[in-house]
Design a protein around this motif. Structure first.
Motif, PDB file in Angstrom:
ATOM      1  N   LYS A 278       0.660  -1.019   0.331  1.00 50.37           N
ATOM      2  CA  LYS A 278       0.288  -0.260   0.239  1.00 50.37           C
ATOM      3  C   LYS A 278       0.573   1.112   0.341  1.00 50.37           C
ATOM      4  O   LYS A 278       1.991   1.029   1.201  1.00 50.37           O
ATOM      5  CB  LYS A 278      -1.188  -0.307   1.362  1.00 50.37           C
ATOM      6  CG  LYS A 278      -1.760   0.783   0.908  1.00 50.37           C
ATOM      7  CD  LYS A 278      -2.592   1.137   2.853  1.00 50.37           C
ATOM      8  CE  LYS A 278      -3.635   2.100   2.483  1.00 50.37           C
ATOM      9  NZ  LYS A 278      -4.333   2.051   3.770  1.00 50.37           N
ATOM     10  N   ARG A 280       0.713   5.698  -0.494  1.00 49.70           N
ATOM     11  CA  ARG A 280      -0.835   6.151  -0.288  1.00 49.70           C
ATOM     12  C   ARG A 280       0.729   8.106  -0.505  1.00 49.70           C
ATOM     13  O   ARG A 280       1.765   8.210   0.220  1.00 49.70           O
ATOM     14  CB  ARG A 280      -0.921   6.632   0.784  1.00 49.70           C
ATOM     15  CG  ARG A 280      -2.208   5.824   1.261  1.00 49.70           C
ATOM     16  CD  ARG A 280      -3.166   6.236  -0.397  1.00 49.70           C
ATOM     17  NE  ARG A 280      -4.531   5.146   0.170  1.00 49.70           N
ATOM     18  CZ  ARG A 280      -4.551   4.129  -0.500  1.00 49.70           C
ATOM     19  NH1 ARG A 280      -3.666   3.829  -1.241  1.00 49.70           N
ATOM     20  NH2 ARG A 280      -5.550   3.335  -0.341  1.00 49.70           N
ATOM     21  N   ASP A 310      -2.425  -1.293  -4.299  1.00 46.37           N
ATOM     22  CA  ASP A 310      -3.011  -0.007  -3.935  1.00 46.37           C
ATOM     23  C   ASP A 310      -1.589   0.923  -3.436  1.00 46.37           C
ATOM     24  O   ASP A 310      -0.916   1.439  -2.812  1.00 46.37           O
ATOM     25  CB  ASP A 310      -4.042  -0.079  -3.168  1.00 46.37           C
ATOM     26  CG  ASP A 310      -4.455   0.550  -1.686  1.00 46.37           C
ATOM     27  OD1 ASP A 310      -4.712   1.834  -2.634  1.00 46.37           O
ATOM     28  OD2 ASP A 310      -4.872   0.572  -0.400  1.00 46.37           O
ATOM     29  N   VAL A 312      -2.150   4.951  -4.150  1.00 48.12           N
ATOM     30  CA  VAL A 312      -2.762   6.258  -5.072  1.00 48.12           C
ATOM     31  C   VAL A 312      -1.889   7.450  -4.430  1.00 48.12           C
ATOM     32  O   VAL A 312      -1.145   7.636  -3.689  1.00 48.12           O
ATOM     33  CB  VAL A 312      -3.803   6.858  -3.790  1.00 48.12           C
ATOM     34  CG1 VAL A 312      -5.057   7.525  -4.009  1.00 48.12           C
ATOM     35  CG2 VAL A 312      -5.265   5.335  -4.301  1.00 48.12           C
ATOM     36  N   THR A 314      -2.152  11.405  -4.700  1.00 49.83           N
ATOM     37  CA  THR A 314      -3.300  12.294  -4.331  1.00 49.83           C
ATOM     38  C   THR A 314      -2.215  14.480  -4.876  1.00 49.83           C
ATOM     39  O   THR A 314      -1.369  14.461  -4.470  1.00 49.83           O
ATOM     40  CB  THR A 314      -3.891  13.014  -3.070  1.00 49.83           C
ATOM     41  OG1 THR A 314      -3.885  11.166  -3.120  1.00 49.83           O
ATOM     42  CG2 THR A 314      -5.627  14.145  -3.429  1.00 49.83           C
ATOM     43  N   ASP A 321      -5.588  13.499 -17.852  1.00 50.91           N
ATOM     44  CA  ASP A 321      -5.488  12.377 -16.997  1.00 50.91           C
ATOM     45  C   ASP A 321      -3.755  11.459 -17.407  1.00 50.91           C
ATOM     46  O   ASP A 321      -3.959  11.735 -18.430  1.00 50.91           O
ATOM     47  CB  ASP A 321      -6.471  11.323 -17.203  1.00 50.91           C
ATOM     48  CG  ASP A 321      -8.203  11.582 -16.194  1.00 50.91           C
ATOM     49  OD1 ASP A 321      -8.098  12.102 -15.581  1.00 50.91           O
ATOM     50  OD2 ASP A 321      -9.068  10.623 -17.545  1.00 50.91           O
ATOM     51  N   GLU A 323      -2.611   8.162 -18.780  1.00 45.48           N
ATOM     52  CA  GLU A 323      -2.733   6.750 -19.175  1.00 45.48           C
ATOM     53  C   GLU A 323      -2.033   6.077 -19.058  1.00 45.48           C
ATOM     54  O   GLU A 323      -0.953   6.143 -18.676  1.00 45.48           O
ATOM     55  CB  GLU A 323      -3.052   6.122 -19.846  1.00 45.48           C
ATOM     56  CG  GLU A 323      -4.476   7.545 -20.522  1.00 45.48           C
ATOM     57  CD  GLU A 323      -4.592   7.522 -21.937  1.00 45.48           C
ATOM     58  OE1 GLU A 323      -4.197   6.561 -22.846  1.00 45.48           O
ATOM     59  OE2 GLU A 323      -6.142   7.780 -22.503  1.00 45.48           O
ATOM     60  N   PHE A 327      -0.333   3.833 -10.823  1.00 45.82           N
ATOM     61  CA  PHE A 327      -1.068   4.617  -9.963  1.00 45.82           C
ATOM     62  C   PHE A 327      -2.458   5.001 -10.136  1.00 45.82           C
ATOM     63  O   PHE A 327      -2.580   5.260 -10.752  1.00 45.82           O
ATOM     64  CB  PHE A 327      -0.148   5.376  -8.917  1.00 45.82           C
ATOM     65  CG  PHE A 327       0.491   6.900 -10.001  1.00 45.82           C
ATOM     66  CD1 PHE A 327      -0.360   7.351 -10.576  1.00 45.82           C
ATOM     67  CD2 PHE A 327       1.508   6.550 -10.355  1.00 45.82           C
ATOM     68  CE1 PHE A 327      -0.018   8.144 -10.647  1.00 45.82           C
ATOM     69  CE2 PHE A 327       2.231   7.092 -11.363  1.00 45.82           C
ATOM     70  CZ  PHE A 327       1.809   7.877 -11.801  1.00 45.82           C
ATOM     71  N   VAL A 328      -2.906   5.025  -8.786  1.00 49.71           N
ATOM     72  CA  VAL A 328      -4.881   6.668 -10.031  1.00 49.71           C
ATOM     73  C   VAL A 328      -4.098   7.303  -9.087  1.00 49.71           C
ATOM     74  O   VAL A 328      -3.533   7.890  -7.846  1.00 49.71           O
ATOM     75  CB  VAL A 328      -5.299   5.135  -8.790  1.00 49.71           C
ATOM     76  CG1 VAL A 328      -6.573   6.270  -8.975  1.00 49.71           C
ATOM     77  CG2 VAL A 328      -6.212   3.949  -9.167  1.00 49.71           C
ATOM     78  N   LEU A 329      -4.223   8.652 -10.231  1.00 46.17           N
ATOM     79  CA  LEU A 329      -4.070   9.795  -9.783  1.00 46.17           C
ATOM     80  C   LEU A 329      -5.452  10.397  -9.702  1.00 46.17           C
ATOM     81  O   LEU A 329      -6.336  10.244 -10.546  1.00 46.17           O
ATOM     82  CB  LEU A 329      -3.777  10.277 -11.194  1.00 46.17           C
ATOM     83  CG  LEU A 329      -3.240  12.005 -11.215  1.00 46.17           C
ATOM     84  CD1 LEU A 329      -1.620  11.807 -10.279  1.00 46.17           C
ATOM     85  CD2 LEU A 329      -2.583  12.811 -12.437  1.00 46.17           C
ATOM     86  N   VAL A 330      -5.047  11.196  -8.779  1.00 48.88           N
ATOM     87  CA  VAL A 330      -6.630  12.056  -7.759  1.00 48.88           C
ATOM     88  C   VAL A 330      -6.332  13.628  -7.568  1.00 48.88           C
ATOM     89  O   VAL A 330      -5.681  14.007  -6.975  1.00 48.88           O
ATOM     90  CB  VAL A 330      -6.608  11.668  -6.586  1.00 48.88           C
ATOM     91  CG1 VAL A 330      -8.091  12.420  -6.068  1.00 48.88           C
ATOM     92  CG2 VAL A 330      -7.520  10.148  -6.651  1.00 48.88           C
TER      93      VAL A 330
END
Length: 343
Positions: A278, A280, A310, A312, A314, A321, A323, A327-330
């Motif tokens: 994980k 963050r 996991d 993420v 931010t 966005d 591609e 990771f997930v970009l917030v």
């Protein structure tokens, strides 16, 4: 759909030549004006960090004084000085408990928490997060400087915790959470509890130097046990902005840990952590940041981190966005009208 105001283009065309002329004239006649006024302060912070940096972990043999079982002295007589023996601890009530119950005790005392890793004078320390959950932890970094109103404690200008910084009403606020006394009880408790310390806690960083020093001062086998990390970092202008760095006429343009080399090295370290599950990350930059090329360069080292399931990230700026990222970009939430006006 994005649109550009015609008046903005006209202003840019009119002011552009004057800005270029000012830069050329200033660089030739008054180069000091293009240098940041804070360069001297940044250099002093860097020098203080270097002076107060923890020493890297010395190279040690695989078997050391806390290893269980301790090798038989008769078999290792020529290998070095005699070391202590390992007792069976049968007289200890705790050791008579099943291992599962002992691990529950270790987790209650040492694990399932968030450890904020902080810089101290010539060493690292930690502060247990005061928030009930990681999401409720106060924001550490704000654009410009670390927030002093958080559970990270108070630091000096170089982000180093000192006794003076931690003093509250004449009383020094303790750090490091009384972890060592239990681990120093005996070798068996140490060997059983130390994996739980690294596996079940989230290690939280708000400084790239603290991350680098942390990985350099613990055993590689301990580093491989870490499962969860959080990182909050305020990017410093003009990172990855070649034109701005050239115009500043400063050498170097950025001092560590705010430079590109430290940023990339930190992510190389994270990418080599085999047990990380994980991750963050919260990144801050100046308000109005819209440089897509600089953003690509900032996020490029993160692309090499493949291990966490996991992951993420931010950020506090708008943009497109990304591609194919691991990771997930917030990004900040804005409605369509505000986003068009921002451009």
């Amino acid at each position: 759909m994005r649109h550009v105001n015609a008046s903005s283009i006209a202003v840019g065309l009119l002011c552009g030549p004057f800005i270029c002329a000012y830069i050329v004239f200033t660089s030739c006649c008054c180069p000091g004006r293009l240098r940041r006024s804070s360069d001297c302060d940044e250099k002093k912070k860097f020098e203080r960090r270097q002076m107060m940096a923890p020493k890297p972990l010395a190279v040690r043999p695989l078997e050391h004084s806390l290893t269980i079982p301790v090798p038989d002295f008769e078999k290792t007589r020529s290998a070095g000085p005699k070391r202590g023996k390992t007792a069976q601890q049968l007289q200890c009530k705790m050791m008579s408990l099943p291992l599962e119950l002992r691990e529950m005790i270790y987790k209650a005392l040492l694990g399932n928490d968030t450890m904020h890793i902080v810089l101290k004078e010539t060493k690292l320390g930690h502060l247990r997060c005061k928030a009930s959950t990681l999401e409720d932890c106060p924001v550490v970094n704000e654009v410009g400087s670390p927030s002093r109103e958080s559970c990270w404690g108070h630091t000096d200008s170089a982000n180093i915790i000192t006794d003076t910084c931690m003093s509250t009403g004449g009383k020094i606020e303790p750090t490091d959470g009384d972890i060592l006394p239990l681990l120093q009880t005996c070798r068996q408790i140490y060997s059983e509890a130390i994996p739980i310390l690294y596996k079940t806690n989230t290690f939280s960083f708000n400084d790239l130097d603290s991350l680098r020093h942390f990985t350099a001062t613990i055993l590689p086998v301990r580093l491989s046990l870490i499962r969860s990390i959080t990182l909050e970092w305020c990017m410093t202008w003009p990172i990855y902005d070649v034109i701005a760095q050239t115009l500043l006429l400063s050498n170097p343009a950025l001092y560590p840990p705010n430079d590109e080399a430290t940023w990339e090295e930190s992510w190389r370290i994270i990418a080599t952590m085999p047990g990380l599950q994980k991750l963050r990350v919260r990144l801050f930059y100046f308000e109005g940041f819209r440089n897509s090329l600089a953003e690509m360069a900032i996020l490029a080292p993160l692309m090499e981190v493949k291990t966490p399931s996991d992951f993420v990230v931010t950020v506090n700026w708008l943009g497109e966005d990304v591609e194919g990222a691991p990771f997930v970009l917030v990004r900040p939430e804005v409605d369509m009208v505000d986003e068009e006006d921002a451009w």
